[in-house]
Design a protein around this motif. Structure first.
Motif, PDB file in Angstrom:
ATOM      1  N   LYS A 169       0.812   2.284  -7.734  1.00 53.26           N
ATOM      2  CA  LYS A 169       1.441   3.574  -7.981  1.00 53.26           C
ATOM      3  C   LYS A 169       0.353   4.778  -7.457  1.00 53.26           C
ATOM      4  O   LYS A 169       0.870   5.993  -7.264  1.00 53.26           O
ATOM      5  CB  LYS A 169       1.850   3.774  -9.197  1.00 53.26           C
ATOM      6  N   VAL A 170      -0.627   4.177  -7.155  1.00 51.16           N
ATOM      7  CA  VAL A 170      -1.767   5.230  -6.982  1.00 51.16           C
ATOM      8  C   VAL A 170      -2.334   4.772  -5.470  1.00 51.16           C
ATOM      9  O   VAL A 170      -2.882   3.764  -5.370  1.00 51.16           O
ATOM     10  CB  VAL A 170      -2.806   5.308  -7.864  1.00 51.16           C
ATOM     11  N   LEU A 171      -2.525   5.829  -4.548  1.00 49.33           N
ATOM     12  CA  LEU A 171      -2.969   5.535  -3.445  1.00 49.33           C
ATOM     13  C   LEU A 171      -4.761   6.075  -3.595  1.00 49.33           C
ATOM     14  O   LEU A 171      -4.862   7.224  -3.741  1.00 49.33           O
ATOM     15  CB  LEU A 171      -2.381   6.430  -2.310  1.00 49.33           C
ATOM     16  N   THR A 172      -5.479   5.259  -3.207  1.00 53.04           N
ATOM     17  CA  THR A 172      -6.991   5.532  -3.522  1.00 53.04           C
ATOM     18  C   THR A 172      -7.852   5.501  -2.423  1.00 53.04           C
ATOM     19  O   THR A 172      -9.033   6.018  -2.464  1.00 53.04           O
ATOM     20  CB  THR A 172      -7.534   4.269  -4.432  1.00 53.04           C
ATOM     21  N   LYS A 173      -7.154   5.235  -1.231  1.00 56.22           N
ATOM     22  CA  LYS A 173      -8.083   5.383   0.292  1.00 56.22           C
ATOM     23  C   LYS A 173      -7.675   6.677   1.122  1.00 56.22           C
ATOM     24  O   LYS A 173      -7.587   6.443   2.271  1.00 56.22           O
ATOM     25  CB  LYS A 173      -7.924   4.046   0.767  1.00 56.22           C
ATOM     26  N   GLY A 174      -7.271   7.653   0.444  1.00 52.97           N
ATOM     27  CA  GLY A 174      -7.039   9.052   1.244  1.00 52.97           C
ATOM     28  C   GLY A 174      -5.579   8.741   1.860  1.00 52.97           C
ATOM     29  O   GLY A 174      -5.002   7.783   2.007  1.00 52.97           O
ATOM     30  N   LEU A 175      -5.205   9.904   2.641  1.00 53.43           N
ATOM     31  CA  LEU A 175      -3.987  10.160   3.258  1.00 53.43           C
ATOM     32  C   LEU A 175      -4.314  11.082   4.550  1.00 53.43           C
ATOM     33  O   LEU A 175      -5.072  11.890   4.426  1.00 53.43           O
ATOM     34  CB  LEU A 175      -2.953  10.825   2.225  1.00 53.43           C
ATOM     35  N   LEU A 176      -3.597  10.469   5.755  1.00 52.01           N
ATOM     36  CA  LEU A 176      -3.765  11.119   6.882  1.00 52.01           C
ATOM     37  C   LEU A 176      -2.149  11.206   7.091  1.00 52.01           C
ATOM     38  O   LEU A 176      -1.810  10.150   7.527  1.00 52.01           O
ATOM     39  CB  LEU A 176      -4.517  10.675   7.668  1.00 52.01           C
ATOM     40  N   ALA A 177      -1.614  12.339   7.632  1.00 51.37           N
ATOM     41  CA  ALA A 177      -0.217  12.511   8.007  1.00 51.37           C
ATOM     42  C   ALA A 177      -0.434  13.429   9.128  1.00 51.37           C
ATOM     43  O   ALA A 177      -0.793  14.444   9.182  1.00 51.37           O
ATOM     44  CB  ALA A 177       0.642  13.209   7.126  1.00 51.37           C
ATOM     45  N   THR A 178       0.388  12.972  10.344  1.00 50.36           N
ATOM     46  CA  THR A 178       0.485  13.795  11.487  1.00 50.36           C
ATOM     47  C   THR A 178       1.805  13.409  12.371  1.00 50.36           C
ATOM     48  O   THR A 178       2.538  12.527  12.013  1.00 50.36           O
ATOM     49  CB  THR A 178      -0.730  13.266  12.468  1.00 50.36           C
ATOM     50  N   MET A 179       2.257  14.339  13.274  1.00 52.27           N
ATOM     51  CA  MET A 179       3.285  14.199  14.111  1.00 52.27           C
ATOM     52  C   MET A 179       2.805  13.651  15.398  1.00 52.27           C
ATOM     53  O   MET A 179       3.784  13.194  16.329  1.00 52.27           O
ATOM     54  CB  MET A 179       4.080  15.757  14.248  1.00 52.27           C
ATOM     55  N   SER A 180       1.781  14.041  15.522  1.00 51.30           N
ATOM     56  CA  SER A 180       1.030  13.283  17.002  1.00 51.30           C
ATOM     57  C   SER A 180      -0.322  13.099  17.017  1.00 51.30           C
ATOM     58  O   SER A 180      -0.898  13.850  16.067  1.00 51.30           O
ATOM     59  CB  SER A 180       1.526  14.174  18.308  1.00 51.30           C
ATOM     60  N   ASN A 181      -1.002  12.543  17.954  1.00 47.84           N
ATOM     61  CA  ASN A 181      -2.430  12.273  18.094  1.00 47.84           C
ATOM     62  C   ASN A 181      -2.904  11.830  16.830  1.00 47.84           C
ATOM     63  O   ASN A 181      -4.157  12.087  16.382  1.00 47.84           O
ATOM     64  CB  ASN A 181      -3.361  13.658  18.338  1.00 47.84           C
ATOM     65  N   HIS A 182      -2.340  10.947  15.897  1.00 48.21           N
ATOM     66  CA  HIS A 182      -2.919  10.067  14.867  1.00 48.21           C
ATOM     67  C   HIS A 182      -3.986   9.479  15.002  1.00 48.21           C
ATOM     68  O   HIS A 182      -5.066   9.702  14.105  1.00 48.21           O
ATOM     69  CB  HIS A 182      -1.749   9.297  14.142  1.00 48.21           C
TER      70      HIS A 182
END
Length: 334
Positions: free
Chosen positions: A305-318
């Motif tokens: 239930k927990v994300l421990t490795k960070g988050l990256l969200a993009t619409m392009s150029n991920h």
């Protein structure tokens, strides 16, 4: 055995066989659910939760409790609005779809005092949308709800960041996302939703394409930013803009509508905070991964239930953002 007896025996056997078939078929159908129906119900549940949040805010005074401190030492508040919104959302969904797993940020508290609406046949929010339907077995569905995202800002009257969210995952994949802004005054900008490969709310259709040559505009958490500001400057140089904001739902939407090029989160984050936003960005063609290892995120009932490795969200150029950050974050955090 006489011919007549054989006929009677055959009739009885066929009758029993028919009853068994009908019961089995009905049981199977009872375990199937229309995703179109679930989308409409999810939208209504988010709205009902939002109504409870507004009702508590409109009281002269409301109690603020604490669930403790986050790993970063930030107070994690909870209010009557969180609990009442949870009751409205959780109970309406579980009573309408009793075979489906619903995971909420909050636990039930005095839910018998909150009026529950029958949302199973809600359809108003998707009237006018020509969408096909999918039928899915209930055991493959997990619903994630956040009854009040940005509680801290709610207590500080920074209401623009407050959202209620519902996410529907099928076999761990988030395919329906609903984000509702209960305090949004602009018409047609309070409710946002997508259903992958089926449709999206009108305010998310025909959005402008992200310009690949624009300077990076990173949106980060105002209360969990950690070292992301400094690391971003190292990764991109001074030619980067950093927006500090609250609420995961708010930040996902800012990326979706092109007000930011990337949502970056470096500390632990709960999946009910990010499921709806992940579903929305992915449906619009964006990408959401863990930050430190670039792996996809799963939202099944048995997944962490927990994300421990960070988050990256993009619409392009991920890939560009991921590569830029990866070296710097590994150097600074590991």
């Amino acid at each position: 055995m006489s011919v007549r007896t054989k006929k009677i025996f055959l009739c009885v056997f066929l009758t029993i066989l028919g009853v068994v078939y009908l019961c089995t078929n009905r049981s199977t159908n009872d375990k199937d659910v229309s995703l179109k129906q679930l989308l409409a119900a999810a939208i209504r549940a988010a709205e009902l939760g939002g109504f409870e949040v507004v009702a508590v805010h409109d009281q002269i005074k409301f109690k603020v409790e604490s669930k403790g401190q986050t790993k970063e030492g930030v107070n994690d508040p909870v209010t009557a609005a969180d609990y009442k919104s949870h009751c409205a959302m959780y109970r309406s969904l579980t009573e309408a779809f009793p075979g489906i797993t619903v995971i909420s940020e909050e636990t039930s508290q005095d839910c018998d005092k909150v009026a529950i609406e029958d949302i199973k046949n809600s359809a108003k929010s998707i009237d006018g949308y020509d969408m096909s339907d999918d039928i899915v077995n209930t055991k493959d569905i997990t619903i994630w709800i956040d009854p009040l995202d940005a509680t801290k800002e709610f207590t500080e009257n920074l209401l623009q960041y407050v959202t209620t969210m519902v996410c529907i995952a099928v076999k761990g994949q988030p395919i329906i996302g609903v984000i509702y802004k209960p305090f949004e005054t602009k018409q047609n900008y309070s409710l946002f939703w997508t259903w992958t490969n089926h449709g999206a709310s009108k305010n998310l259709k025909n959005l402008p394409k992200t310009r690949d040559n624009r300077i990076p505009i990173l949106i980060v958490s105002r209360s969990h930013a950690g070292q992301v500001n400094n690391v971003s400057k190292v990764a991109f140089g001074n030619n980067v803009e950093i927006i500090s904001a609250a609420g995961a739902g708010y930040k996902f939407l800012e990326v979706a509508v092109d007000n930011a090029t990337a949502y970056v989160h470096t500390t632990a984050i709960k999946k009910w905070d990010i499921c709806a936003g992940t579903a929305i960005l992915r449906a619009l063609g964006g990408t959401v991964t863990q930050l430190y290892d670039q792996q996809p995120i799963y939202f099944g009932a048995n997944d962490p239930k927990v994300l421990t490795k960070g988050l990256l969200a993009t619409m392009s150029n991920h890939a560009l953002y991921s590569d830029k950050f990866l070296h710097e974050f590994q150097s600074n955090f590991h």
